[in-house]
Design a protein around this motif. Sequence first.
Motif, PDB file in Angstrom:
ATOM      1  N   GLN A  61       0.839  -1.212   0.000  1.00  0.00           N
ATOM      2  CA  GLN A  61       0.000   0.000   0.000  1.00  0.00           C
ATOM      3  C   GLN A  61       0.870   1.256   0.000  1.00  0.00           C
ATOM      4  N   LYS A  62       1.936   1.261   0.801  1.00  0.00           N
ATOM      5  CA  LYS A  62       2.839   2.416   0.819  1.00  0.00           C
ATOM      6  C   LYS A  62       3.509   2.611  -0.533  1.00  0.00           C
ATOM      7  N   MET A  63       3.936   1.497  -1.159  1.00  0.00           N
ATOM      8  CA  MET A  63       4.592   1.580  -2.458  1.00  0.00           C
ATOM      9  C   MET A  63       3.638   2.157  -3.502  1.00  0.00           C
ATOM     10  N   VAL A  64       2.397   1.713  -3.491  1.00  0.00           N
ATOM     11  CA  VAL A  64       1.409   2.176  -4.473  1.00  0.00           C
ATOM     12  C   VAL A  64       1.076   3.646  -4.246  1.00  0.00           C
ATOM     13  N   GLU A  65       0.976   4.056  -3.006  1.00  0.00           N
ATOM     14  CA  GLU A  65       0.660   5.457  -2.716  1.00  0.00           C
ATOM     15  C   GLU A  65       1.802   6.397  -3.108  1.00  0.00           C
ATOM     16  N   ALA A  66       3.036   5.882  -3.131  1.00  0.00           N
ATOM     17  CA  ALA A  66       4.195   6.718  -3.438  1.00  0.00           C
ATOM     18  C   ALA A  66       4.513   6.778  -4.929  1.00  0.00           C
ATOM     19  N   LEU A  67       3.684   6.193  -5.780  1.00  0.00           N
ATOM     20  CA  LEU A  67       3.947   6.223  -7.216  1.00  0.00           C
ATOM     21  C   LEU A  67       3.843   7.636  -7.764  1.00  0.00           C
ATOM     22  N   ARG A  68       4.767   7.961  -8.673  1.00  0.00           N
ATOM     23  CA  ARG A  68       4.802   9.283  -9.301  1.00  0.00           C
ATOM     24  C   ARG A  68       5.004   9.122 -10.797  1.00  0.00           C
ATOM     25  N   ARG A  69       4.793  10.209 -11.476  1.00  0.00           N
ATOM     26  CA  ARG A  69       5.032  10.258 -12.916  1.00  0.00           C
ATOM     27  C   ARG A  69       6.514   9.989 -13.177  1.00  0.00           C
ATOM     28  N   GLY A  70       6.796   9.094 -14.114  1.00  0.00           N
ATOM     29  CA  GLY A  70       8.174   8.772 -14.468  1.00  0.00           C
ATOM     30  C   GLY A  70       8.689   7.481 -13.845  1.00  0.00           C
ATOM     31  N   ASP A  71       7.983   6.917 -12.885  1.00  0.00           N
ATOM     32  CA  ASP A  71       8.398   5.651 -12.268  1.00  0.00           C
ATOM     33  C   ASP A  71       8.216   4.513 -13.264  1.00  0.00           C
ATOM     34  N   GLN A  72       9.176   3.616 -13.304  1.00  0.00           N
ATOM     35  CA  GLN A  72       9.048   2.433 -14.139  1.00  0.00           C
ATOM     36  C   GLN A  72       8.474   1.315 -13.278  1.00  0.00           C
ATOM     37  N   VAL A  73       7.364   0.722 -13.715  1.00  0.00           N
ATOM     38  CA  VAL A  73       6.623  -0.232 -12.898  1.00  0.00           C
ATOM     39  C   VAL A  73       6.382  -1.536 -13.647  1.00  0.00           C
ATOM     40  N   VAL A  74       6.064  -2.571 -12.864  1.00  0.00           N
ATOM     41  CA  VAL A  74       5.635  -3.861 -13.404  1.00  0.00           C
ATOM     42  C   VAL A  74       4.224  -4.100 -12.888  1.00  0.00           C
ATOM     43  N   THR A  75       3.299  -4.415 -13.800  1.00  0.00           N
ATOM     44  CA  THR A  75       1.923  -4.691 -13.387  1.00  0.00           C
ATOM     45  C   THR A  75       1.792  -6.155 -12.985  1.00  0.00           C
ATOM     46  N   ALA A  76       0.660  -6.494 -12.405  1.00  0.00           N
ATOM     47  CA  ALA A  76       0.408  -7.875 -12.004  1.00  0.00           C
ATOM     48  C   ALA A  76       0.348  -8.792 -13.218  1.00  0.00           C
ATOM     49  N   GLY A  77       0.035  -8.266 -14.383  1.00  0.00           N
ATOM     50  CA  GLY A  77      -0.002  -9.049 -15.607  1.00  0.00           C
ATOM     51  C   GLY A  77       1.361  -9.219 -16.246  1.00  0.00           C
ATOM     52  N   GLY A  78       2.383  -8.579 -15.689  1.00  0.00           N
ATOM     53  CA  GLY A  78       3.741  -8.717 -16.211  1.00  0.00           C
ATOM     54  C   GLY A  78       4.144  -7.651 -17.205  1.00  0.00           C
ATOM     55  N   LEU A  79       3.320  -6.643 -17.398  1.00  0.00           N
ATOM     56  CA  LEU A  79       3.660  -5.566 -18.322  1.00  0.00           C
ATOM     57  C   LEU A  79       4.580  -4.563 -17.640  1.00  0.00           C
ATOM     58  N   ILE A  80       5.619  -4.163 -18.358  1.00  0.00           N
ATOM     59  CA  ILE A  80       6.567  -3.179 -17.829  1.00  0.00           C
ATOM     60  C   ILE A  80       6.335  -1.874 -18.574  1.00  0.00           C
ATOM     61  N   GLY A  81       6.206  -0.801 -17.828  1.00  0.00           N
ATOM     62  CA  GLY A  81       5.971   0.489 -18.452  1.00  0.00           C
ATOM     63  C   GLY A  81       6.350   1.627 -17.527  1.00  0.00           C
ATOM     64  N   LYS A  82       6.173   2.826 -18.027  1.00  0.00           N
ATOM     65  CA  LYS A  82       6.511   4.025 -17.275  1.00  0.00           C
ATOM     66  C   LYS A  82       5.233   4.796 -16.975  1.00  0.00           C
ATOM     67  N   VAL A  83       5.083   5.238 -15.737  1.00  0.00           N
ATOM     68  CA  VAL A  83       3.895   5.989 -15.334  1.00  0.00           C
ATOM     69  C   VAL A  83       3.929   7.345 -16.026  1.00  0.00           C
ATOM     70  N   SER A  84       2.881   7.636 -16.801  1.00  0.00           N
ATOM     71  CA  SER A  84       2.836   8.924 -17.492  1.00  0.00           C
ATOM     72  C   SER A  84       1.862   9.888 -16.836  1.00  0.00           C
ATOM     73  N   LYS A  85       0.877   9.352 -16.102  1.00  0.00           N
ATOM     74  CA  LYS A  85      -0.074  10.229 -15.422  1.00  0.00           C
ATOM     75  C   LYS A  85      -0.622   9.503 -14.201  1.00  0.00           C
ATOM     76  N   VAL A  86      -0.718  10.227 -13.100  1.00  0.00           N
ATOM     77  CA  VAL A  86      -1.305   9.690 -11.870  1.00  0.00           C
ATOM     78  C   VAL A  86      -2.648  10.355 -11.688  1.00  0.00           C
ATOM     79  N   LYS A  87      -3.709   9.539 -11.679  1.00  0.00           N
ATOM     80  CA  LYS A  87      -5.057  10.068 -11.527  1.00  0.00           C
ATOM     81  C   LYS A  87      -5.504   9.896 -10.080  1.00  0.00           C
ATOM     82  N   GLU A  88      -6.477  10.680  -9.687  1.00  0.00           N
ATOM     83  CA  GLU A  88      -6.938  10.682  -8.299  1.00  0.00           C
ATOM     84  C   GLU A  88      -7.865   9.528  -7.954  1.00  0.00           C
ATOM     85  N   ASP A  89      -8.513   8.925  -8.926  1.00  0.00           N
ATOM     86  CA  ASP A  89      -9.518   7.911  -8.646  1.00  0.00           C
ATOM     87  C   ASP A  89      -8.961   6.491  -8.598  1.00  0.00           C
ATOM     88  N   GLY A  90      -7.711   6.326  -8.206  1.00  0.00           N
ATOM     89  CA  GLY A  90      -7.113   5.001  -8.069  1.00  0.00           C
ATOM     90  C   GLY A  90      -6.604   4.427  -9.373  1.00  0.00           C
TER      91      GLY A  90
END
Length: 109
Positions: A49-78
């Motif tokens: 939960q702490k890791m997810v709350e600390a996500l910012r634009r530009g972070d490189q992430v791995v989704t539960a489906g195994g997709l690797i990408g870069k966060v381009s926008k953080v929206k307020e609705d989860g």
Amino acid sequence: MFATPAFAQAAGGGGAAGAITSFVPLILIFAIMYFLLIRPQQKKMKDHQKMVEALRRGDQVVTAGGLIGKVSKVKEDGELEVELADNVKVRVVRSTISQVLNKTEPANT
């Protein structure tokens, strides 16, 4: 063959002490289960939960489906907008992020 009255009276004399001692193994099993299973799982959920709350634009992430990408926008609705390739953006629910590969440094303002 038959129990004598004196023997039958002696067998049922445990009372409250017997009832408490019969619950001690059950209590010990619950305590062991708590410290070996429940508590570590709660700690893992709290860290995620702490890791997810600390996500910012530009972070490189791995989704539960195994997709690797870069966060381009953080929206307020989860939700997050993750860029998988050039001009390929997907909307992802925050809780499906399983790992953060590269954190971006916060901008100095």
